[in-house]
Design a protein around this motif. Structure first.
Motif, PDB file in Angstrom:
ATOM      1  N   SER A 138      -4.366   9.394   1.678  1.00  0.00           N
ATOM      2  CA  SER A 138      -3.507   8.798   0.651  1.00  0.00           C
ATOM      3  C   SER A 138      -4.326   8.058  -0.404  1.00  0.00           C
ATOM      4  N   GLY A 139      -3.710   7.891  -1.558  1.00  0.00           N
ATOM      5  CA  GLY A 139      -4.348   7.124  -2.626  1.00  0.00           C
ATOM      6  C   GLY A 139      -4.688   5.721  -2.181  1.00  0.00           C
ATOM      7  N   GLU A 140      -3.815   5.128  -1.392  1.00  0.00           N
ATOM      8  CA  GLU A 140      -4.057   3.776  -0.905  1.00  0.00           C
ATOM      9  C   GLU A 140      -5.286   3.720  -0.009  1.00  0.00           C
ATOM     10  N   ALA A 141      -5.447   4.706   0.840  1.00  0.00           N
ATOM     11  CA  ALA A 141      -6.629   4.748   1.710  1.00  0.00           C
ATOM     12  C   ALA A 141      -7.900   4.943   0.879  1.00  0.00           C
ATOM     13  N   ILE A 142      -7.805   5.730  -0.180  1.00  0.00           N
ATOM     14  CA  ILE A 142      -8.959   5.922  -1.063  1.00  0.00           C
ATOM     15  C   ILE A 142      -9.321   4.599  -1.739  1.00  0.00           C
ATOM     16  N   VAL A 143      -8.322   3.861  -2.182  1.00  0.00           N
ATOM     17  CA  VAL A 143      -8.567   2.545  -2.805  1.00  0.00           C
ATOM     18  C   VAL A 143      -9.328   1.642  -1.830  1.00  0.00           C
ATOM     19  N   VAL A 154      -5.266  -4.918  -6.511  1.00  0.00           N
ATOM     20  CA  VAL A 154      -4.982  -3.499  -6.259  1.00  0.00           C
ATOM     21  C   VAL A 154      -5.352  -3.153  -4.817  1.00  0.00           C
ATOM     22  N   VAL A 155      -6.503  -3.641  -4.374  1.00  0.00           N
ATOM     23  CA  VAL A 155      -6.947  -3.394  -3.000  1.00  0.00           C
ATOM     24  C   VAL A 155      -5.971  -4.038  -2.016  1.00  0.00           C
ATOM     25  N   LEU A 190      -0.236   0.287   3.375  1.00  0.00           N
ATOM     26  CA  LEU A 190      -0.657   1.005   4.579  1.00  0.00           C
ATOM     27  C   LEU A 190      -0.269   0.245   5.844  1.00  0.00           C
ATOM     28  N   GLU A 191      -0.491  -1.063   5.838  1.00  0.00           N
ATOM     29  CA  GLU A 191      -0.140  -1.867   7.007  1.00  0.00           C
ATOM     30  C   GLU A 191       1.365  -1.887   7.257  1.00  0.00           C
TER      31      GLU A 191
END
Length: 153
Positions: free
Chosen positions: A121-126, A137-138, A145-146
């Motif tokens: 996911s984009g969030e995991a990439i961030v 953003v992080v 995700l959490e």
């Protein structure tokens, strides 16, 4: 060497996309999920124009993975018709930041969650590239995700 070991050795040593696609199909048909997963991960990692481990490599691997999965599910070639142009116009970092800070969960995030592929996911990439983003953003990516039970280091 077992068939599975032979197949995994092939996966680790090849850049042949067509060969990997055939291996994925054969592994699925013959019941070798470990080989299927390894071949899929290798296939989506093949981006000669991107440095492995870079944010661009992670982003385009995610796009390729998503397109591959959707194509398989729908039985016809599927491209991310909004994601690709947005990333090319605004840049990968801005695209990822927009997804992470959005008040709404994207359809893509939900689809990756349903397929147990949130590591793409984009969030995991961030989270894997925190120096590329503002701290808020992080944090937003971590919270998202959490909130679905994905363990963030």
């Amino acid at each position: 060497m077992t068939r599975e070991e032979t197949a995994l050795a092939y996966v680790n040593g090849t850049d042949d996309k067509k060969g990997l696609e055939r291996l994925i199909q054969n592994a699925k048909r013959l019941g070798y999920p470990k080989v299927e997963e390894a071949a899929f991960r290798r296939l989506i990692s093949l981006h000669p124009e991107c440095e492995p481990g870079s944010i661009d490599h992670d982003f385009w691997s995610m796009v390729q993975a998503f397109e591959y999965v959707l194509t398989e599910e729908r039985g016809k070639t599927t491209r991310l018709g909004r994601t690709r142009p947005k990333a090319l116009k605004d840049g990968v970092v801005a695209t990822l930041a927009g997804w992470a800070t959005s008040n709404q969960v994207t359809e893509g995030f939900q689809m990756l969650q349903d397929r147990e592929m949130l590591d793409l996911s984009g969030e995991a990439i961030v989270i894997r590239h925190p120096d590329e983003f503002a701290p808020e953003v992080v944090e937003a990516a971590k919270r998202r995700l959490e909130s679905v039970g994905y363990l963030v280091n």
